[in-house]
Design a protein around this motif. Structure first.
Motif, PDB file in Angstrom:
ATOM      1  N   MET A 110      -4.478   7.261  -4.534  1.00 25.32           N
ATOM      2  CA  MET A 110      -4.399   5.999  -5.278  1.00 25.32           C
ATOM      3  C   MET A 110      -3.890   4.923  -4.346  1.00 25.32           C
ATOM      4  O   MET A 110      -3.321   5.212  -3.295  1.00 25.32           O
ATOM      5  N   LYS A 111      -4.053   3.687  -4.761  1.00 26.27           N
ATOM      6  CA  LYS A 111      -3.584   2.572  -3.930  1.00 26.27           C
ATOM      7  C   LYS A 111      -2.463   1.847  -4.679  1.00 26.27           C
ATOM      8  O   LYS A 111      -2.484   1.749  -5.905  1.00 26.27           O
ATOM      9  N   MET A 112      -1.523   1.320  -3.896  1.00 26.25           N
ATOM     10  CA  MET A 112      -0.491   0.474  -4.509  1.00 26.25           C
ATOM     11  C   MET A 112      -0.959  -0.968  -4.405  1.00 26.25           C
ATOM     12  O   MET A 112      -1.370  -1.413  -3.317  1.00 26.25           O
ATOM     13  N   VAL A 113      -0.973  -1.668  -5.546  1.00 26.90           N
ATOM     14  CA  VAL A 113      -1.498  -3.033  -5.564  1.00 26.90           C
ATOM     15  C   VAL A 113      -0.563  -3.948  -6.339  1.00 26.90           C
ATOM     16  O   VAL A 113       0.237  -3.485  -7.154  1.00 26.90           O
ATOM     17  N   LYS A 127      -4.792  -7.779   3.222  1.00 26.57           N
ATOM     18  CA  LYS A 127      -6.027  -8.522   2.936  1.00 26.57           C
ATOM     19  C   LYS A 127      -7.074  -7.618   2.277  1.00 26.57           C
ATOM     20  O   LYS A 127      -8.137  -7.365   2.846  1.00 26.57           O
ATOM     21  N   GLU A 128      -6.797  -7.112   1.101  1.00 30.26           N
ATOM     22  CA  GLU A 128      -7.737  -6.220   0.419  1.00 30.26           C
ATOM     23  C   GLU A 128      -7.596  -6.501  -1.074  1.00 30.26           C
ATOM     24  O   GLU A 128      -6.470  -6.463  -1.593  1.00 30.26           O
ATOM     25  N   TYR A 129      -8.707  -6.847  -1.724  1.00 31.93           N
ATOM     26  CA  TYR A 129      -8.649  -7.299  -3.113  1.00 31.93           C
ATOM     27  C   TYR A 129      -9.577  -6.453  -3.976  1.00 31.93           C
ATOM     28  O   TYR A 129     -10.624  -5.979  -3.500  1.00 31.93           O
ATOM     29  N   ASP A 189       2.207 -10.497 -10.731  1.00 31.14           N
ATOM     30  CA  ASP A 189       3.301 -10.186  -9.788  1.00 31.14           C
ATOM     31  C   ASP A 189       3.832  -8.768  -9.926  1.00 31.14           C
ATOM     32  O   ASP A 189       4.665  -8.364  -9.131  1.00 31.14           O
ATOM     33  N   GLU A 190       3.413  -8.025 -10.952  1.00 29.32           N
ATOM     34  CA  GLU A 190       3.903  -6.653 -11.080  1.00 29.32           C
ATOM     35  C   GLU A 190       3.124  -5.744 -10.126  1.00 29.32           C
ATOM     36  O   GLU A 190       1.985  -6.032  -9.764  1.00 29.32           O
ATOM     37  N   ILE A 191       3.793  -4.659  -9.711  1.00 27.75           N
ATOM     38  CA  ILE A 191       3.181  -3.711  -8.782  1.00 27.75           C
ATOM     39  C   ILE A 191       2.658  -2.528  -9.600  1.00 27.75           C
ATOM     40  O   ILE A 191       3.328  -2.067 -10.535  1.00 27.75           O
ATOM     41  N   ALA A 192       1.433  -2.076  -9.246  1.00 21.02           N
ATOM     42  CA  ALA A 192       0.813  -1.004 -10.031  1.00 21.02           C
ATOM     43  C   ALA A 192       0.159   0.016  -9.117  1.00 21.02           C
ATOM     44  O   ALA A 192      -0.003  -0.213  -7.918  1.00 21.02           O
ATOM     45  N   LEU A 193      -0.194   1.156  -9.713  1.00 24.53           N
ATOM     46  CA  LEU A 193      -0.991   2.147  -9.000  1.00 24.53           C
ATOM     47  C   LEU A 193      -2.408   2.059  -9.535  1.00 24.53           C
ATOM     48  O   LEU A 193      -2.618   2.057 -10.756  1.00 24.53           O
ATOM     49  N   GLN A 201      -4.258  -7.176  -5.410  1.00 25.70           N
ATOM     50  CA  GLN A 201      -4.254  -7.190  -3.943  1.00 25.70           C
ATOM     51  C   GLN A 201      -3.440  -6.001  -3.438  1.00 25.70           C
ATOM     52  O   GLN A 201      -2.350  -5.720  -3.954  1.00 25.70           O
ATOM     53  N   SER A 202      -3.986  -5.291  -2.440  1.00 26.14           N
ATOM     54  CA  SER A 202      -3.263  -4.134  -1.892  1.00 26.14           C
ATOM     55  C   SER A 202      -1.937  -4.595  -1.305  1.00 26.14           C
ATOM     56  O   SER A 202      -1.854  -5.669  -0.707  1.00 26.14           O
ATOM     57  N   VAL A 203      -0.897  -3.763  -1.464  1.00 17.48           N
ATOM     58  CA  VAL A 203       0.391  -4.062  -0.838  1.00 17.48           C
ATOM     59  C   VAL A 203       0.883  -2.827  -0.087  1.00 17.48           C
ATOM     60  O   VAL A 203       0.529  -1.700  -0.429  1.00 17.48           O
TER      61      VAL A 203
END
Lengths: 88, 97
Positions: A1-4, A38-40, A52-56, A28-30
């Motif tokens: 999974m990606k953190m975004v 730079k990945e959307y 502004d919240e961080i998600a998986l 956006q990936s973080v």
């Protein structure tokens, strides 16, 4: 999974029928230090996230393995809200 | 899914017979300022997206099959939405379709 990070919401009228009713978020990936990369993506929100919240984000066909995205034309779903990251 | 813009269409008559009847759009990925951030791709379009439209596309093979009701189509990627607007309150940016 990606953190975004959730950076926006997407409004669409003309769309694939199976996407009707979904909350589509622009993310956006973080990095683990929450630095934006730079990945959307556009992903279906399945847990009620705000900007502004961080998600998986789960991608590919596994993005369909939630109740609301089952059998839908989706390849990106936000399935968890990140509360804390522990880096030993 | 990916966010981007339609920049053109591909016309092809000599092709795999399963590709007949599928509009092929050229799309390029955009960032939160609407700038290009990657290579363009060719995807199927069933929504009649016009050149210049902001769109969302999915990188899978099933969407085409379900749209056309036939299987095993040698094409990956389809436009699944034409974007009206992307609102980014905290970054106070808006991208209009």
């Amino acid at each position: 999974m990606k953190m975004v990070k959730v950076i926006g919401s997407v409004t669409t009228t003309i769309k694939d029928k199976s996407l009707e009713g979904f909350k589509l978020l622009f993310v956006q990936s973080v990095d683990v230090d929450l630095k934006e990369k730079k990945e959307y993506f556009v992903a279906v929100d399945t847990v009620g996230l705000g900007e502004d919240e961080i998600a998986l984000m789960v991608t590919g066909s596994t993005a369909k393995r939630t109740d609301i995205t089952k059998g839908k034309n989706v390849d990106g779903s936000l399935v968890a809200k990140v509360e804390r990251i522990d880096l030993e | 899914m990916k966010f981007g813009r339609v920049i053109g269409n591909v016309v092809s008559t000599i092709k795999n017979e399963k590709l007949h009847g599928i509009k092929l759009a050229i799309v390029e990925p955009l960032d939160d300022d609407g700038n290009v951030i990657g290579n363009n791709e060719i995807v199927g379009d069933f929504l009649g997206a016009a050149v210049g439209n902001l769109i969302i596309w999915i990188a899978d093979g099933e969407t085409i099959s379900s749209a056309l009701g036939r299987k095993n189509i040698p094409l990956r990627g389809s436009i699944v939405a034409i974007v009206d607007k992307v609102d980014m309150e905290k970054k106070n940016k808006v991208l209009n379709g």
